[in-house]
Scaffold this motif. Structure first.
Motif, PDB file in Angstrom:
ATOM      1  N   ALA A   1       4.671  12.925   6.824  1.00  0.00           N
ATOM      2  CA  ALA A   1       4.908  13.596   5.603  1.00  0.00           C
ATOM      3  C   ALA A   1       4.836  12.487   4.518  1.00  0.00           C
ATOM      4  O   ALA A   1       4.885  11.287   4.964  1.00  0.00           O
ATOM      5  CB  ALA A   1       6.287  13.758   5.572  1.00  0.00           C
ATOM      6  N   PHE A   2       4.371  12.776   3.422  1.00  0.00           N
ATOM      7  CA  PHE A   2       4.195  11.906   2.097  1.00  0.00           C
ATOM      8  C   PHE A   2       3.038  10.851   2.454  1.00  0.00           C
ATOM      9  O   PHE A   2       3.162   9.570   2.428  1.00  0.00           O
ATOM     10  CB  PHE A   2       5.430  11.160   1.903  1.00  0.00           C
ATOM     11  CG  PHE A   2       6.855  11.603   2.290  1.00  0.00           C
ATOM     12  CD1 PHE A   2       6.944  12.936   2.061  1.00  0.00           C
ATOM     13  CD2 PHE A   2       7.758  10.905   3.016  1.00  0.00           C
ATOM     14  CE1 PHE A   2       7.964  13.728   2.238  1.00  0.00           C
ATOM     15  CE2 PHE A   2       8.858  11.591   3.137  1.00  0.00           C
ATOM     16  CZ  PHE A   2       9.122  13.119   2.720  1.00  0.00           C
TER      17      PHE A   2
ATOM     18  N   GLY B   1       8.458   0.998   1.017  1.00  0.00           N
ATOM     19  CA  GLY B   1       7.130   0.404   1.119  1.00  0.00           C
ATOM     20  C   GLY B   1       6.155   1.247   1.691  1.00  0.00           C
ATOM     21  O   GLY B   1       6.084   2.706   1.531  1.00  0.00           O
ATOM     22  N   LEU B   2       5.353   0.929   2.827  1.00  0.00           N
ATOM     23  CA  LEU B   2       4.448   1.773   3.471  1.00  0.00           C
ATOM     24  C   LEU B   2       5.023   1.963   4.979  1.00  0.00           C
ATOM     25  O   LEU B   2       5.299   0.869   5.683  1.00  0.00           O
ATOM     26  CB  LEU B   2       3.117   1.484   3.517  1.00  0.00           C
ATOM     27  CG  LEU B   2       2.446   1.534   2.020  1.00  0.00           C
ATOM     28  CD1 LEU B   2       1.287   0.772   1.757  1.00  0.00           C
ATOM     29  CD2 LEU B   2       2.489   2.846   1.340  1.00  0.00           C
ATOM     30  N   GLU B   3       4.467   2.974   5.808  1.00  0.00           N
ATOM     31  CA  GLU B   3       4.757   3.023   7.201  1.00  0.00           C
ATOM     32  C   GLU B   3       3.524   3.610   7.760  1.00  0.00           C
ATOM     33  O   GLU B   3       2.770   4.407   7.441  1.00  0.00           O
ATOM     34  CB  GLU B   3       5.691   4.032   7.544  1.00  0.00           C
ATOM     35  CG  GLU B   3       5.969   4.231   8.842  1.00  0.00           C
ATOM     36  CD  GLU B   3       7.129   4.975   9.203  1.00  0.00           C
ATOM     37  OE1 GLU B   3       8.516   4.384   9.343  1.00  0.00           O
ATOM     38  OE2 GLU B   3       7.138   6.232   9.590  1.00  0.00           O
ATOM     39  N   LYS B   4       3.080   3.030   8.979  1.00  0.00           N
ATOM     40  CA  LYS B   4       1.757   3.468   9.680  1.00  0.00           C
ATOM     41  C   LYS B   4       1.982   3.957  10.849  1.00  0.00           C
ATOM     42  O   LYS B   4       2.815   3.534  11.682  1.00  0.00           O
ATOM     43  CB  LYS B   4       0.812   2.089  10.006  1.00  0.00           C
ATOM     44  CG  LYS B   4       0.874   1.345   8.878  1.00  0.00           C
ATOM     45  CD  LYS B   4      -0.705   1.097   8.505  1.00  0.00           C
ATOM     46  CE  LYS B   4      -0.759   0.214   7.198  1.00  0.00           C
ATOM     47  NZ  LYS B   4      -2.003   0.313   6.452  1.00  0.00           N
ATOM     48  N   LEU B   5       1.316   5.232  11.243  1.00  0.00           N
ATOM     49  CA  LEU B   5       1.696   5.933  12.457  1.00  0.00           C
ATOM     50  C   LEU B   5       0.405   6.340  13.132  1.00  0.00           C
ATOM     51  O   LEU B   5      -0.550   6.648  12.294  1.00  0.00           O
ATOM     52  CB  LEU B   5       2.432   7.175  12.152  1.00  0.00           C
ATOM     53  CG  LEU B   5       3.684   7.173  11.425  1.00  0.00           C
ATOM     54  CD1 LEU B   5       4.235   8.813  11.395  1.00  0.00           C
ATOM     55  CD2 LEU B   5       4.841   6.732  12.480  1.00  0.00           C
TER      56      LEU B   5
ATOM     57  N   ARG C   1      -0.898   9.202  -4.145  1.00  0.00           N
ATOM     58  CA  ARG C   1      -1.937   8.181  -4.057  1.00  0.00           C
ATOM     59  C   ARG C   1      -2.788   8.537  -3.008  1.00  0.00           C
ATOM     60  O   ARG C   1      -3.742   7.568  -2.628  1.00  0.00           O
ATOM     61  CB  ARG C   1      -1.243   6.950  -3.698  1.00  0.00           C
ATOM     62  CG  ARG C   1      -1.027   6.018  -5.080  1.00  0.00           C
ATOM     63  CD  ARG C   1       0.160   6.259  -5.855  1.00  0.00           C
ATOM     64  NE  ARG C   1       1.382   6.425  -5.514  1.00  0.00           N
ATOM     65  CZ  ARG C   1       2.401   6.722  -6.183  1.00  0.00           C
ATOM     66  NH1 ARG C   1       2.360   7.048  -7.548  1.00  0.00           N
ATOM     67  NH2 ARG C   1       3.632   6.834  -5.739  1.00  0.00           N
TER      68      ARG C   1
ATOM     69  N   ASP D   1      -5.008   7.995  12.238  1.00  0.00           N
ATOM     70  CA  ASP D   1      -4.021   7.036  11.721  1.00  0.00           C
ATOM     71  C   ASP D   1      -3.729   7.489  10.304  1.00  0.00           C
ATOM     72  O   ASP D   1      -4.695   7.894   9.536  1.00  0.00           O
ATOM     73  CB  ASP D   1      -4.780   5.841  11.571  1.00  0.00           C
ATOM     74  CG  ASP D   1      -5.286   5.186  13.071  1.00  0.00           C
ATOM     75  OD1 ASP D   1      -4.328   5.520  14.126  1.00  0.00           O
ATOM     76  OD2 ASP D   1      -6.255   4.609  13.439  1.00  0.00           O
TER      77      ASP D   1
ATOM     78  N   ARG E   1       2.165   6.245   5.565  1.00  0.00           N
ATOM     79  CA  ARG E   1       3.074   7.150   4.688  1.00  0.00           C
ATOM     80  C   ARG E   1       3.743   6.439   3.780  1.00  0.00           C
ATOM     81  O   ARG E   1       4.060   5.080   3.870  1.00  0.00           O
ATOM     82  CB  ARG E   1       4.119   7.652   5.680  1.00  0.00           C
ATOM     83  CG  ARG E   1       3.484   8.612   6.841  1.00  0.00           C
ATOM     84  CD  ARG E   1       4.669   8.913   7.694  1.00  0.00           C
ATOM     85  NE  ARG E   1       5.826   9.375   7.020  1.00  0.00           N
ATOM     86  CZ  ARG E   1       7.135   9.086   6.926  1.00  0.00           C
ATOM     87  NH1 ARG E   1       7.614   8.313   7.858  1.00  0.00           N
ATOM     88  NH2 ARG E   1       8.089   9.746   6.039  1.00  0.00           N
ATOM     89  N   GLU E   2       4.131   6.943   2.431  1.00  0.00           N
ATOM     90  CA  GLU E   2       4.823   6.223   1.426  1.00  0.00           C
ATOM     91  C   GLU E   2       6.285   6.376   1.986  1.00  0.00           C
ATOM     92  O   GLU E   2       6.799   7.641   2.097  1.00  0.00           O
ATOM     93  CB  GLU E   2       4.660   6.869   0.214  1.00  0.00           C
ATOM     94  CG  GLU E   2       2.977   6.541  -0.331  1.00  0.00           C
ATOM     95  CD  GLU E   2       2.819   6.649  -1.784  1.00  0.00           C
ATOM     96  OE1 GLU E   2       3.872   6.982  -2.652  1.00  0.00           O
ATOM     97  OE2 GLU E   2       1.958   6.248  -2.450  1.00  0.00           O
ATOM     98  N   ILE E   3       7.018   5.458   1.976  1.00  0.00           N
ATOM     99  CA  ILE E   3       8.417   5.419   2.663  1.00  0.00           C
ATOM    100  C   ILE E   3       9.378   4.448   1.239  1.00  0.00           C
ATOM    101  O   ILE E   3       8.769   3.929   0.680  1.00  0.00           O
ATOM    102  CB  ILE E   3       9.010   4.771   3.869  1.00  0.00           C
ATOM    103  CG1 ILE E   3       8.400   3.251   4.069  1.00  0.00           C
ATOM    104  CG2 ILE E   3       8.207   5.827   4.730  1.00  0.00           C
ATOM    105  CD1 ILE E   3       8.963   2.716   5.481  1.00  0.00           C
ATOM    106  N   ASP E   4      10.546   4.719   1.342  1.00  0.00           N
ATOM    107  CA  ASP E   4      11.285   4.000   0.369  1.00  0.00           C
ATOM    108  C   ASP E   4      10.952   2.636   0.235  1.00  0.00           C
ATOM    109  O   ASP E   4      11.177   2.248  -0.891  1.00  0.00           O
ATOM    110  CB  ASP E   4      12.914   4.508   0.468  1.00  0.00           C
ATOM    111  CG  ASP E   4      13.151   5.959   0.286  1.00  0.00           C
ATOM    112  OD1 ASP E   4      12.123   6.467  -0.292  1.00  0.00           O
ATOM    113  OD2 ASP E   4      14.278   6.397   0.632  1.00  0.00           O
TER     114      ASP E   4
ATOM    115  N   GLN F   1       4.058  15.330  12.780  1.00  0.00           N
ATOM    116  CA  GLN F   1       3.885  15.531  11.225  1.00  0.00           C
ATOM    117  C   GLN F   1       3.764  14.004  10.584  1.00  0.00           C
ATOM    118  O   GLN F   1       4.275  13.081  11.053  1.00  0.00           O
ATOM    119  CB  GLN F   1       5.365  16.080  10.842  1.00  0.00           C
ATOM    120  CG  GLN F   1       6.447  15.185  10.857  1.00  0.00           C
ATOM    121  CD  GLN F   1       7.814  15.898  10.329  1.00  0.00           C
ATOM    122  OE1 GLN F   1       8.350  16.925  10.879  1.00  0.00           O
ATOM    123  NE2 GLN F   1       8.617  14.982   9.685  1.00  0.00           N
TER     124      GLN F   1
END
Ligand SMILES: Cc1cc2nc3c(=O)[nH]c(=O)nc-3n(C[C@H](O)[C@H](O)[C@H](O)COP(=O)(O)OP(=O)(O)OC[C@H]3O[C@@H](n4cnc5c(N)ncnc54)[C@H](O)[C@@H]3O)c2cc1C
Ligand SMILES: Cc1cc2nc3c(=O)[nH]c(=O)nc-3n(C[C@H](O)[C@H](O)[C@H](O)COP(=O)(O)OP(=O)(O)OC[C@H]3O[C@@H](n4cnc5c(N)ncnc54)[C@H](O)[C@@H]3O)c2cc1C
Lengths: 249, 308
Positions: free
Chosen positions: A141-142, A162-166, A179, A154, A157-160, A139
């Protein structure tokens, strides 16, 4: 690849909802309805991926009453190729939504499912993550960005903080954040075209899914009201109030 | 009753919200265990052990749990979930990501974003951007719950729980964590700040946010924003306060050049004292403000910074 998008019919986000006087829910009679804004973003994403040649077919799914067919027509006017409505009369909680979406995924075999991160009515923020769990898929999410590279994607994700890459394996479920894109407006010719696109109506029983709610709503009430405030004439008065009356600085 | 609280942390410290979630667990009543899962997070486990009311801390320290990826974390949680009657996490970006996944794996309907505990199976949660409060009852055998921090006080220190290691669970291989880009700031975190200064579209540019930063620094405040300010690129996404951003309830919230859309109010209307500065005398934000000033922000904000 084939993409499945989910679209939920909700009270228009700009309508101020009113709690029913009997405490059973909010007033929905004669209230303006719209596609959940996060679902619009999901449809837009699928359409852009189709325009970019990555996606071959877009199937839009909605769960609700026959009126949700309108929402599916809107999705098709935006560019979805066909629609599936799972007709359910009452309340459908996120776990049941996820089970229904899984059942449709089992039939349709899409490589990507794009859902909204939250429906702005019940604000549960669950259905996408639950669908991924039931399918045993990864998954994201966001999501605020997604690039498909063959059998992986690639995602950002928006996290609290900033941003996370998966990097996730496909097939996968992605849920949209604000966004990711700006959804297009539907045009009249496209609305006309959408009327001719196929729309299938199914019942949950046909999919073998039990949609009985697990959570019982005991009552729905108005939130506590704030007491009326005061207008101040200038910054000086504001600072005085903050120091002497509110005592917060 | 036996309650598992899943901690949110940065490896060293707990994130704001986790201690409020422990308070929600105390209200439910029962033995409280805190799980600290992550990579190189033994320090955070020690911090968790000191929260009053916590009986035991489980530490799952493995590269499998780096970042916030939900797949491996829920695979681990699935192996221990059966020991608990309630599983709680904060309704932050962290908790919202993996809790629904866990809930579906356990075949239970999650209860999102509770703001009050009525009893061990009944909870209050906001719906429709906080314009209605629903009281819901769960019949599921395990209650999977996310907790709105602003509904509960932070639990105090004073505990001395034991810390036990929990062996890592399976590697699902479904997702690879490629790192985070975190906004750097010396100011307090939005969800933990005592005072927040927020700017909207009225700020006009990212450059103009410096005016708010100067005020924030004088007050020791965090800086927040409306969606319009984030969408316009004035500030990063993690500044967004609202229905679909962060939910905050500081002692003092100063809204500058923000009109007061339903979705923004949803994120801040539980603040103790609200000030609004807007040049439009009809701005809806005034309806929730304790004090409001109808003035151009480019005049008012520098004056405020000076006079405080
Ligand atoms: C008292 C009360 C009465 C209610 N009565 C009704 C009712 O009569 N009818 C009703 O429909 N709801 C009703 N609801 C709302 C219902 O409970 C929620 O819709 C349900 O819990 C799902 O939560 P969510 O939409 O917030 O899910 P989320 O998890 O926030 O949704 C995330 C995403 O999942 C997808 N999704 C979710 N639901 C659907 C759907 N139905 N179709 C397609 N995609 C979907 C969308 O992409 C959405 O963006 C009621 C709620 C309450 C509190
Ligand atoms: C699905 C969805 C989710 C959303 N989620 C959120 C959310 O989480 N958070 C959020 O904030 N919004 C959210 N929104 C957006 C929300 O509806 C509003 O569009 C947004 O909050 C408006 O931001 P604003 O008040 O900064 O801008 P505007 O509404 O444009 O208001 C700007 C204000 O600045 C004032 N102003 C301008 N210049 C000056 C000046 N020189 N001096 C003083 N005042 C001035 C104006 O009078 C005006 O009141 C969401 C919307 C949707 C549809």
């Amino acid at each position: 690849m084939k993409v499945l998008v989910t679209v939920k019919r909700v009270i228009d986000p700009y309508v101020k909802v009113r709690v029913k006087s009997d405490g059973t829910g909010v007033e929905t009679a004669n209230v303006k309805m719209a596609m959940n804004p996060f679902c619009e973003i999901a449809v837009e994403q699928a359409v852009r991926m189709k325009e970019a040649g990555i996606v071959s077919e877009i199937v839009a799914v909605s769960i609700g009453t026959l009126q949700s067919q309108e929402t599916l027509r809107t999705a098709m006017a935006m560019g979805a190729d066909r629609g599936i409505l799972v007709e359910v009369a009452g309340e459908v909680q996120p776990l049941a939504v996820a089970k229904l979406v899984k059942a449709i995924v089992d039939k349709e075999q899409p490589k990507l499912v794009i859902m909204g991160k939250q429906a702005i009515d019940d604000d549960s923020n669950q259905a996408g993550q639950m669908t991924a769990a039931l399918l045993g898929w990864p998954q994201a999410a966001f999501t605020s960005a997604i690039t498909v590279n063959g059998d992986t994607a690639d995602v950002t994700r928006e996290i609290d903080g900033g941003l996370e890459k998966l990097t996730i394996k496909l097939p996968a479920v992605v849920t949209t954040d604000l966004r990711l894109n700006e959804p297009r407006y539907v045009t009249l010719p496209n609305i006309m075209k959408a009327k001719k696109k196929p729309l299938e109506v199914l019942k949950p029983e046909a999919l073998g899914v039990d949609v009985v709610p697990r959570l019982k709503t005991i009552k729905v009430e108005e939130p506590a009201k704030r007491s009326a405030g005061v207008k101040v004439a200038d910054v000086q008065e504001l600072v005085a109030k903050l120091k002497n009356e509110a005592r917060v600085i | 009753m036996s309650i598992l609280v899943i901690a949110e942390h940065d490896g060293k410290l707990l994130k704001p919200g986790t201690t409020n979630t422990v308070t929600a667990a105390v209200k439910i009543g029962g033995d409280i265990t805190v799980l600290v899962a992550g990579h190189q997070c033994a320090d955070a486990a020690q911090v968790a052990a000191k929260i009053a009311g916590v009986g035991k801390v489980l530490l799952a320290d493995s590269p499998l749990y780096a970042g916030g990826a939900a797949e491996n974390l829920t695979a681990l949680l699935q192996t221990i979930a059966g020991q608990y009657t309630h599983i709680l996490a904060s309704a932050t970006g962290y908790g919202k990501n993996f809790m629904p996944r866990l809930s579906a794996l356990l075949d239970v309907q999650q209860i999102s974003d509770i703001s009050a505990v009525v009893s061990a199976d009944t909870f209050v949660r906001p719906i429709y951007a906080g314009n209605a409060m629903a009281t819901v009852q769960s019949a599921d055998k395990i209650k999977v719950i996310t907790v709105r921090a602003t509904g509960f006080d932070a639990a105090a220190e004073g505990g001395s729980a034991t810390v036990e290691n929990l062996a890592a669970g399976p590697d699902t291989g479904l997702a690879t964590f490629n790192g985070q880009e975190l906004s750097k700031s010396d100011r307090p975190e939005l969800t933990a700040a005592r005072i927040i200064v927020s700017g909207g579209r009225g700020m006009g540019s990212g450059e103009n946010f410096k005016l708010l930063e100067a005020l924030a620094d004088k007050l020791g405040a965090a800086v927040g924003a409306s969606r319009a300010a984030v969408d316009s690129g004035y500030v990063p996404n993690d500044y967004q306060v609202g229905q679909t951003g962060k939910i905050v309830a500081p002692e003092l919230y100063i809204a500058v050049g923000i009109s007061g859309a339903i979705q923004h109010l949803a994120g801040m209307k539980d603040s103790k004292v609200i000030i609004a500065i807007n040049k439009d005398p009809e701005a809806p934000i005034f309806a929730v403000a304790d004090y409001w000033l109808v003035e151009d922000l480019f005049k008012a904000v520098p004056e405020l910074t000076q006079q405080i």
